[in-house]
Design a protein around this motif. Structure first.
Motif, PDB file in Angstrom:
ATOM      1  N   THR A 192     -81.498  15.543 -38.226  1.00  0.00           N
ATOM      2  CA  THR A 192     -80.349  14.720 -37.825  1.00  0.00           C
ATOM      3  C   THR A 192     -80.114  14.878 -36.329  1.00  0.00           C
ATOM      4  O   THR A 192     -79.903  15.994 -35.826  1.00  0.00           O
ATOM      5  N   LYS A 193     -80.168  13.767 -35.616  1.00  0.00           N
ATOM      6  CA  LYS A 193     -79.978  13.766 -34.158  1.00  0.00           C
ATOM      7  C   LYS A 193     -78.997  12.658 -33.773  1.00  0.00           C
ATOM      8  O   LYS A 193     -78.910  11.631 -34.450  1.00  0.00           O
ATOM      9  N   ASN A 194     -78.297  12.835 -32.692  1.00  0.00           N
ATOM     10  CA  ASN A 194     -77.442  11.771 -32.186  1.00  0.00           C
ATOM     11  C   ASN A 194     -78.292  10.586 -31.753  1.00  0.00           C
ATOM     12  O   ASN A 194     -79.341  10.753 -31.124  1.00  0.00           O
ATOM     13  N   ALA A 195     -77.836   9.400 -32.108  1.00  0.00           N
ATOM     14  CA  ALA A 195     -78.563   8.173 -31.756  1.00  0.00           C
ATOM     15  C   ALA A 195     -77.552   7.042 -31.607  1.00  0.00           C
ATOM     16  O   ALA A 195     -76.451   7.108 -32.157  1.00  0.00           O
ATOM     17  N   PRO A 196     -77.925   5.982 -30.885  1.00  0.00           N
ATOM     18  CA  PRO A 196     -76.967   4.885 -30.671  1.00  0.00           C
ATOM     19  C   PRO A 196     -76.781   4.010 -31.908  1.00  0.00           C
ATOM     20  O   PRO A 196     -77.725   3.782 -32.671  1.00  0.00           O
ATOM     21  N   PHE A 197     -75.570   3.531 -32.078  1.00  0.00           N
ATOM     22  CA  PHE A 197     -75.206   2.586 -33.140  1.00  0.00           C
ATOM     23  C   PHE A 197     -74.372   1.497 -32.499  1.00  0.00           C
ATOM     24  O   PHE A 197     -73.401   1.776 -31.786  1.00  0.00           O
ATOM     25  N   THR A 198     -74.751   0.243 -32.721  1.00  0.00           N
ATOM     26  CA  THR A 198     -74.009  -0.887 -32.176  1.00  0.00           C
ATOM     27  C   THR A 198     -72.955  -1.320 -33.183  1.00  0.00           C
ATOM     28  O   THR A 198     -73.283  -1.767 -34.288  1.00  0.00           O
ATOM     29  N   THR A 199     -71.680  -1.171 -32.843  1.00  0.00           N
ATOM     30  CA  THR A 199     -70.592  -1.469 -33.767  1.00  0.00           C
ATOM     31  C   THR A 199     -70.397  -2.976 -33.916  1.00  0.00           C
ATOM     32  O   THR A 199     -70.962  -3.778 -33.154  1.00  0.00           O
TER      33      THR A 199
ATOM     34  N   PHE B  18     -80.536   2.024 -39.706  1.00  0.00           N
ATOM     35  CA  PHE B  18     -79.207   1.442 -39.819  1.00  0.00           C
ATOM     36  C   PHE B  18     -78.413   1.747 -38.551  1.00  0.00           C
ATOM     37  O   PHE B  18     -77.533   2.609 -38.533  1.00  0.00           O
ATOM     38  N   ASP B  19     -78.761   1.028 -37.491  1.00  0.00           N
ATOM     39  CA  ASP B  19     -78.150   1.274 -36.189  1.00  0.00           C
ATOM     40  C   ASP B  19     -77.201   0.155 -35.778  1.00  0.00           C
ATOM     41  O   ASP B  19     -76.864  -0.004 -34.605  1.00  0.00           O
ATOM     42  N   LYS B  20     -76.797  -0.631 -36.770  1.00  0.00           N
ATOM     43  CA  LYS B  20     -75.800  -1.683 -36.564  1.00  0.00           C
ATOM     44  C   LYS B  20     -75.098  -1.872 -37.906  1.00  0.00           C
ATOM     45  O   LYS B  20     -75.515  -1.282 -38.915  1.00  0.00           O
TER      46      LYS B  20
ATOM     47  N   GLY C  66     -69.430  -4.770 -30.918  1.00  0.00           N
ATOM     48  CA  GLY C  66     -70.418  -4.902 -29.853  1.00  0.00           C
ATOM     49  C   GLY C  66     -70.548  -3.686 -28.966  1.00  0.00           C
ATOM     50  O   GLY C  66     -71.374  -3.673 -28.051  1.00  0.00           O
ATOM     51  N   ALA C  67     -69.759  -2.655 -29.240  1.00  0.00           N
ATOM     52  CA  ALA C  67     -69.841  -1.424 -28.443  1.00  0.00           C
ATOM     53  C   ALA C  67     -70.983  -0.551 -28.958  1.00  0.00           C
ATOM     54  O   ALA C  67     -71.406  -0.655 -30.115  1.00  0.00           O
ATOM     55  N   THR C  68     -71.489   0.309 -28.105  1.00  0.00           N
ATOM     56  CA  THR C  68     -72.525   1.257 -28.492  1.00  0.00           C
ATOM     57  C   THR C  68     -71.923   2.649 -28.536  1.00  0.00           C
ATOM     58  O   THR C  68     -71.304   3.101 -27.563  1.00  0.00           O
ATOM     59  N   VAL C  69     -72.077   3.315 -29.673  1.00  0.00           N
ATOM     60  CA  VAL C  69     -71.553   4.673 -29.842  1.00  0.00           C
ATOM     61  C   VAL C  69     -72.686   5.579 -30.296  1.00  0.00           C
ATOM     62  O   VAL C  69     -73.624   5.137 -30.970  1.00  0.00           O
ATOM     63  N   ASP C  70     -72.600   6.843 -29.925  1.00  0.00           N
ATOM     64  CA  ASP C  70     -73.564   7.833 -30.401  1.00  0.00           C
ATOM     65  C   ASP C  70     -73.061   8.437 -31.710  1.00  0.00           C
ATOM     66  O   ASP C  70     -71.898   8.861 -31.798  1.00  0.00           O
ATOM     67  N   VAL C  71     -73.912   8.465 -32.727  1.00  0.00           N
ATOM     68  CA  VAL C  71     -73.531   8.997 -34.034  1.00  0.00           C
ATOM     69  C   VAL C  71     -74.635   9.915 -34.543  1.00  0.00           C
ATOM     70  O   VAL C  71     -75.803   9.765 -34.151  1.00  0.00           O
ATOM     71  N   PRO C  72     -74.306  10.872 -35.423  1.00  0.00           N
ATOM     72  CA  PRO C  72     -75.347  11.702 -36.045  1.00  0.00           C
ATOM     73  C   PRO C  72     -76.196  10.841 -36.978  1.00  0.00           C
ATOM     74  O   PRO C  72     -75.701  10.336 -37.985  1.00  0.00           O
ATOM     75  N   MET C  73     -77.458  10.650 -36.640  1.00  0.00           N
ATOM     76  CA  MET C  73     -78.355   9.775 -37.411  1.00  0.00           C
ATOM     77  C   MET C  73     -79.312  10.637 -38.229  1.00  0.00           C
ATOM     78  O   MET C  73     -80.097  11.413 -37.673  1.00  0.00           O
TER      79      MET C  73
END
Length: 435
Positions: free
Chosen positions: A247-254, A409-411, A257-264
């Motif tokens: 599990t690593k932090n990775a970008p997710f597009t909400t 699942f990055d969006k 339209g914002a980009t947030v770092d989440v535990p992926m």
């Protein structure tokens, strides 16, 4: 005619907790059996024991599940206007309203059946619900929960009735025979605070404290006559857990339209996978392979949600086939709470909330009306598995190794938890921002 309170509240809960043994009854819980409705603190039974081997055809069970799936997607289409994340249990809502429907008559019965897709008559629908709940209760005999304890998927029902109120025996028989629900006698007129404490205590116990105060002091009053509660308790580990080290932090597009770092989370998993023209999907089985979570990643969220119905959901599930899948998905945990009055009115159940409501099957005379339906739900997904809880309050008042697929699942995405054998959908959600 002035409306009498029928059901101050119909609670249906779905929850997942973290204890392997049956939880104790809440302090002050009523459990003494009696056979009249004039003694607060006892449990009135209809004299009918729950049928534990219902004679239900596979066709009737399939009709019930198909109808429940249609209602689940109908409700999604209405709730999709909610901003951001949301989560609900269509199983909980339908089950709670099925008990209420047992007392509906006339146009109220007809409109509720149409809205809820109850396509069986009363004498067949309630046995089918009993069969479905007993099927679900049999799951996970040798499986594990997400907390290292045993897998749990338990269903419980209870009824809380006003002391001295003339409930119809036939109504209590339906609840006893098919839902295993005896009636706890309480006094909403003279001891509303105690009734509130008892109901909240039962709910908290059955949901392992995930939902502690489903009722607020204003939820019940001297006009309350009946509260029906339904609880579903669920805790399951993945068949193939994700490794925490991956599990690593990775970008997710909400969805905004914002980009947030989440535990992926990330794992190469043998799992059913499908790719359609406008979506990709993966099914992650829980330990024992009797239940699963199906995750759907649309190319265009709004367009896919607009097309979602029971046929579309079944199309996605039917397209799934086993594949090695490089799966990347965020950990997430959130809650939802909303009133379902407007959604249910939109879906065609308005008469149940109006002066024209007919719940005479409960008391023989009518005068009962639903005043609110409140739904609250919680979900947590991590490397080990899934934890979920939901509560519905229906308030009625007097008045060979192939090339692996990949899915990230990055969006925003949809998901639903289902029982594989019966195809019953237990929970549905949307993740718009896992942060």
């Amino acid at each position: 005619m002035r409306k009498l309170p029928l059901l101050s509240l119909l609670l249906s809960l779905s929850a997942l907790a973290c204890s392997s043994s049956a939880p104790p009854e809440p302090p002050g819980a009523t459990n003494e059996e009696c056979h009249d409705a004039n003694t607060p603190g006892c449990v009135v039974t209809s004299g009918q024991q729950r049928i534990t081997s219902p004679n239900v055809s596979s066709a009737d069970l399939g009709t019930l599940v198909d109808g429940n799936t249609a209602f689940a997607t109908d409700m999604y289409k209405v709730l999709r206007s909610e901003p951001g994340n949301f989560f609900y249990s269509p199983h909980s809502i339908s089950s709670a309203l099925a008990m209420t429907w047992a007392g509906a008559r006339g146009q109220t019965e007809t409109d509720m059946a149409k809205t809820l897709h109850f396509d069986l008559p009363q004498d067949k629908l309630h046995p089918a619900w009993n069969e479905l709940d007993l099927e679900l209760a049999s799951r996970g005999e040798d499986a594990m929960g997400s907390d290292g304890q045993k897998f749990r998927l338990n269903v419980a029902n209870a009824v809380w009735g006003q002391v001295g109120y003339p409930f119809e025996k036939a109504f209590l028989d339906v609840l006893g025979l098919h839902y295993g629900a005896g009636m706890h006698v309480v006094d909403y007129v003279g001891a509303a605070d105690q009734a509130l404490e008892l109901i909240n205590g039962w709910v908290a116990t059955k949901t392992e404290d995930k939902i502690q105060k489903i009722l607020s002091p204003g939820s019940i009053n001297s006009g309350t006559r009946l509260v029906l509660t339904n609880a579903v308790y669920f805790n399951a580990a993945w068949q193939t857990p994700f490794e925490e080290a991956n599990t690593k932090n990775a970008p997710f597009t909400t969805s905004a339209g914002a980009t947030v770092d989440v535990p992926m989370m990330q794992g190469h998993i043998e799992a059913p996978y499908a790719q359609g023209a406008d979506y990709a999907a993966v099914e992650l089985p829980y330990d024992g392979r009797e239940l699963s979570m199906v995750l759907v990643l649309p190319n265009d969220l709004d367009a896919f949600e607009g097309s979602l119905d029971a046929a579309r959901m079944n199309e996605v599930v039917s397209a799934l086939s086993e594949k090695l899948v490089d799966t990347r998905m965020p950990k997430f945990k959130f809650e939802s709470k909303f009133s379902l009055v407007d959604p249910l009115k939109t879906l065609g159940m308005g008469v149940a909330f109006s002066e024209g409501a007919d719940f005479s099957g409960i008391n023989g005379t009518g005068g009962l009306v639903i005043t609110d339906v409140i739904h609250q739900a919680f979900v947590a997904v991590n490397e080990a598995g899934t934890e979920a809880a939901a509560a519905t309050a229906v308030i009625v008042g007097e008045t060979s190794a192939p090339e692996p697929a990949a899915i990230t699942f990055d969006k925003p995405f949809l998901f639903f938890i289902r029982d594989i054998a019966t195809k019953q959908v237990l929970f549905v959600g949307r993740v718009a921002d896992p942060s």
